[in-house]
Scaffold this active site. Structure first.
Site, PDB file in Angstrom:
ATOM      1  CG  PHE A 103      18.795  87.189 120.272  1.00  0.00           C
ATOM      2  CD1 PHE A 103      17.612  87.535 119.621  1.00  0.00           C
ATOM      3  CD2 PHE A 103      19.521  86.112 119.762  1.00  0.00           C
ATOM      4  CE1 PHE A 103      17.173  86.839 118.493  1.00  0.00           C
ATOM      5  CE2 PHE A 103      19.087  85.412 118.646  1.00  0.00           C
ATOM      6  CZ  PHE A 103      17.920  85.774 118.016  1.00  0.00           C
ATOM      7  CD  GLU A 112      26.522  90.011 123.590  1.00  0.00           C
ATOM      8  OE1 GLU A 112      25.699  89.386 124.285  1.00  0.00           O
ATOM      9  OE2 GLU A 112      27.607  89.529 123.233  1.00  0.00           O
ATOM     10  CB  CYS A 170      14.616  77.627 122.171  1.00  0.00           C
ATOM     11  SG  CYS A 170      13.496  77.773 123.546  1.00  0.00           S
ATOM     12  CB  SER A 177      23.902  78.839 120.384  1.00  0.00           C
ATOM     13  OG  SER A 177      25.113  79.357 120.889  1.00  0.00           O
ATOM     14  CE  LYS A 230      26.385  88.168 128.944  1.00  0.00           C
ATOM     15  NZ  LYS A 230      25.950  88.633 127.610  1.00  0.00           N
ATOM     16  CD  GLU A 250      18.974  76.749 117.359  1.00  0.00           C
ATOM     17  OE1 GLU A 250      20.111  77.009 117.753  1.00  0.00           O
ATOM     18  OE2 GLU A 250      17.970  76.809 118.101  1.00  0.00           O
TER      19      GLU A 250
HETATM   20  P1  NAD Z   1      24.205  82.746 122.148  1.00  0.00           P
HETATM   21  O1  NAD Z   1      24.673  81.393 122.555  1.00  0.00           O
HETATM   22  O2  NAD Z   1      24.905  83.436 121.043  1.00  0.00           O
HETATM   23  O3  NAD Z   1      24.267  83.747 123.410  1.00  0.00           O
HETATM   24  C1  NAD Z   1      23.719  83.413 124.659  1.00  0.00           C
HETATM   25  C2  NAD Z   1      24.502  84.128 125.751  1.00  0.00           C
HETATM   26  O4  NAD Z   1      25.856  83.680 125.712  1.00  0.00           O
HETATM   27  C3  NAD Z   1      24.532  85.644 125.580  1.00  0.00           C
HETATM   28  O5  NAD Z   1      24.360  86.251 126.839  1.00  0.00           O
HETATM   29  C4  NAD Z   1      25.908  85.904 125.001  1.00  0.00           C
HETATM   30  O6  NAD Z   1      26.432  87.147 125.394  1.00  0.00           O
HETATM   31  C5  NAD Z   1      26.742  84.773 125.573  1.00  0.00           C
HETATM   32  N1  NAD Z   1      27.828  84.366 124.690  1.00  0.00           N
HETATM   33  C6  NAD Z   1      27.845  84.418 123.330  1.00  0.00           C
HETATM   34  N2  NAD Z   1      29.006  83.956 122.865  1.00  0.00           N
HETATM   35  C7  NAD Z   1      29.754  83.604 123.933  1.00  0.00           C
HETATM   36  C8  NAD Z   1      31.059  83.038 124.083  1.00  0.00           C
HETATM   37  N3  NAD Z   1      31.818  82.753 123.041  1.00  0.00           N
HETATM   38  N4  NAD Z   1      31.489  82.789 125.334  1.00  0.00           N
HETATM   39  C9  NAD Z   1      30.733  83.055 126.399  1.00  0.00           C
HETATM   40  N5  NAD Z   1      29.487  83.601 126.314  1.00  0.00           N
HETATM   41  C10 NAD Z   1      29.005  83.862 125.090  1.00  0.00           C
HETATM   42  O7  NAD Z   1      22.637  82.605 121.852  1.00  0.00           O
HETATM   43  P2  NAD Z   1      21.653  83.697 121.245  1.00  0.00           P
HETATM   44  O8  NAD Z   1      21.953  83.856 119.797  1.00  0.00           O
HETATM   45  O9  NAD Z   1      21.609  84.898 122.103  1.00  0.00           O
HETATM   46  O10 NAD Z   1      20.237  82.961 121.433  1.00  0.00           O
HETATM   47  C11 NAD Z   1      19.724  82.036 120.528  1.00  0.00           C
HETATM   48  C12 NAD Z   1      20.078  80.634 120.927  1.00  0.00           C
HETATM   49  O11 NAD Z   1      19.556  80.344 122.209  1.00  0.00           O
HETATM   50  C13 NAD Z   1      19.465  79.595 120.001  1.00  0.00           C
HETATM   51  O12 NAD Z   1      20.411  78.577 119.786  1.00  0.00           O
HETATM   52  C14 NAD Z   1      18.283  79.076 120.791  1.00  0.00           C
HETATM   53  O13 NAD Z   1      17.847  77.774 120.466  1.00  0.00           O
HETATM   54  C15 NAD Z   1      18.821  79.124 122.169  1.00  0.00           C
HETATM   55  N6  NAD Z   1      17.746  79.131 123.152  1.00  0.00           N
HETATM   56  C16 NAD Z   1      17.522  77.975 123.825  1.00  0.00           C
HETATM   57  C17 NAD Z   1      16.493  77.921 124.741  1.00  0.00           C
HETATM   58  C18 NAD Z   1      16.206  76.659 125.500  1.00  0.00           C
HETATM   59  O14 NAD Z   1      15.424  76.717 126.403  1.00  0.00           O
HETATM   60  N7  NAD Z   1      16.819  75.528 125.176  1.00  0.00           N
HETATM   61  C19 NAD Z   1      15.699  79.061 124.979  1.00  0.00           C
HETATM   62  C20 NAD Z   1      15.967  80.230 124.284  1.00  0.00           C
HETATM   63  C21 NAD Z   1      17.014  80.251 123.360  1.00  0.00           C
END
Ligand code: NAD
Length: 498
Positions: A152, A179, A284, A229, A176, A384
């Site tokens: 997000f 959401e 991040c 994450s 994808k 985090e």
């Molecule tokens: P998230 O892991 O909750 O979601 C990321 C994606 O995974 C979304 O599209 C979501 O729909 C999907 N998802 C969520 N739960 C899932 C599940 N149980 N099974 C399969 N898919 C699932 O992350 P977020 O809250 O949207 O974003 C923030 C996180 O992203 C933070 O941890 C941040 O550090 C990380 N991030 C990392 C980088 C990097 O380059 N390392 C860059 C941006 C964000």
């Protein structure tokens, strides 16, 4: 909530209204209300999206290099012209201030610009006469349908780390998005279509775990690029690999800024504010821990708190420094760490709860917060937090600071602030982190380098964008060729020797 509009998928070059019957609310974080719903794909819609991308693949792979390049150039021009519209969408669903939204788009544009140079980057090699009359050469071609799953916090930039390169290289993409803020993906797909991209080359499939698992398991999806994450990144890495896919999965972070006693503390305090509270800490590459080598901590805290008191928190569409958090649930989770800090014996120097805001009272607000004397065993340190909460850990020496950073589960970004070139050089060598800033708090590499961390911040062996991005989205063929010459006839069961 049925009266709210539903964000549709983008399949085969057009909006595709979902028939899955499942949706998820999308909030305007500064207003604190749901303004739309987003479709959550079912199995039939996943299959339809992948089938459309698969059908588009052969013609796109065979489209001339020049034609593909022209379409990407046109996309770049349109995006640059209309980035203000995209910034408004980002702010309305994510909450970040407009200037920050524009900054996000600019970093994405850099990758689009890199992608325009793909003919040079993916050209192959040629060796003449490796054996008598035999030439060897290589080509780099696309994989097929590639899947991208994004978080997000950068709803435009993170997809742009991947799709311009994947598409330039001749792949077709199924994205994808998160959401929580889905609309910018549709906007980008529609713009690319307007730029001349054939239908089916860029698909947006909205959804939750059902859509993600569908892409991970689908035999026609050849690779997965994930950002999110750490627990989900690990799951994605393992599941995609299990299904035989190429996978890069970038995870969470806890980024440290090491401040040496000789640092310019005004520059350091400015940097800590920008990197700790920009985008409400939902980056991040945000700095979440200041590692202060004594005796700098007290003076640094004084300078940081003075600056924090000037920050304006409010609706990103107004003239503010920092917007709200993305959802109420996330805001409450981030705020709970201020209580955990007190329970664990840390000192909450600035508590962002109850802050006055320039915006609607129902928005998902949390002001910038500062916690001193954080212990490395506290969840404030180990988790985090992903919000505007900056921790201070005091250490006695450079060595203690480096050991602390290297012991972290994460290794995404880090920074050192010092005027000592020798110390900075030693730091870049000794620190086990993928992206390092020297007097630069958020060292996000430019597009022609690659982005990615170490340890639990990245799974898979390939970073995003840069040369590694092109390598990820292409596979090499090595061709050994001999054009028949009567003088080379005859039987020889060994390897050619000369
Ligand atoms: P998230 O892991 O909750 O979601 C990321 C994606 O995974 C979304 O599209 C979501 O729909 C999907 N998802 C969520 N739960 C899932 C599940 N149980 N099974 C399969 N898919 C699932 O992350 P977020 O809250 O949207 O974003 C923030 C996180 O992203 C933070 O941890 C941040 O550090 C990380 N991030 C990392 C980088 C990097 O380059 N390392 C860059 C941006 C964000």
């Amino acid at each position: 909530m049925s009266h709210l509009p539903v964000v549709p998928h983008w399949i085969n070059g057009a909006e595709r209204v979902s028939t899955s019957g499942r949706t998820s609310p999308v909030f305007d974080p500064a207003l604190g209300v749901a303004t739309k719903n987003v479709a959550l794909a079912d199995t039939a819609e996943i299959d339809e999206a992948v089938a459309s991308a698969k059908k588009a693949f052969p013609a796109w792979r065979d489209t001339s290099v020049t034609k593909r390049q022209q379409i990407i150039f046109r996309f770049r021009e349109l995006l640059n012209e209309r980035k203000g519209d995209l910034a408004e969408i980002l702010t309305s669903e994510h909450g970040k201030v407009i200037s920050d939204a524009l900054g996000e788009i600019t970093r994405g544009l850099e990758v689009v610009e890199l992608a325009t140079g793909f003919p040079h980057i993916i050209k192959g090699e040629f060796s003449e006469n490796v054996s008598t009359g035999v030439d060897v050469y290589s080509t780099r071609g696309p994989l097929g349908v590639v899947g991208i799953i994004s978080p997000f916090n950068f709803p435009a930039m993170v997809p742009m780390w991947f799709f311009p390169i994947a598409i330039a290289a001749g792949n077709t993409v199924v994205l994808k998005p998160s959401e929580k803020d889905p609309s910018s993906a549709n906007w980008l797909a529609a713009l690319f279509t307007e730029a001349g991209l054939p239908n089916g080359v860029f698909t947006v499939l909205h959804g939750d775990k059902v859509a993600v698992d569908g892409l991970l398991e689908h035999p026609d999806v050849k690779s997965i690029s994930f950002v999110g994450s750490t627990p989900i990144a690990k799951y994605i890495y393992e599941t995609a690999a299990h299904h035989g896919k190429r996978v890069q999965a970038l995870g969470g972070a806890k980024n440290h800024m090491l401040v040496l006693p000789d640092a310019d503390l005004d520059l350091t305090a400015d940097a800590a504010i920008n990197a700790g509270f920009g985008s409400a800490g939902e980056r991040c590459m945000a700095i979440s821990v200041l590692v202060a080598v004594e005796p700098v901590a007290d003076e640094l805290i004084e300078k940081i708190t003075a600056r924090m008191s000037t920050l304006v928190v409010g609706d990103g569409r107004r003239s503010c420094d920092m917007g709200p958090l993305v959802t109420e649930v996330h805001r409450d989770k981030v705020a709970s760490y201020l209580d955990i800090a007190t329970e664990d014996g840390a000192t909450v120097v600035v508590d962002g709860r109850g802050i006055e805001v320039d915006g609607d009272p129902d928005g998902f607000w949390l002001g910038p917060s500062l916690i001193d004397n954080v212990s490395t065993t506290s969840r404030v340190y180990t988790d985090e937090i992903f919000g505007p909460v900056l921790s201070i850990v005091r250490v006695k020496s450079y060595d203690e600071g480096v050991a602390l950073i290297n012991a972290s589960q994460y290794g995404n970004g880090t920074a050192i602030f010092t005027n000592d070139g020798g110390a900075a050089r030693r730091f870049q060598n000794e620190i086990e982190v993928g992206m390092i800033g020297i007097n630069v708090p958020i060292p996000v590499p430019v597009a022609y380098y690659s982005f990615g961390g170490f340890k639990d911040s990245s799974f898979g062996d390939s970073k995003a964008y840069g040369i590694q991005g092109f390598q990820f989205f292409t596979r090499e063929k090595a061709i050994t060729s001999r054009w028949l010459d009567p003088s080379h006839g005859g039987i020889n069961l060994g390897f050619p020797q000369n």
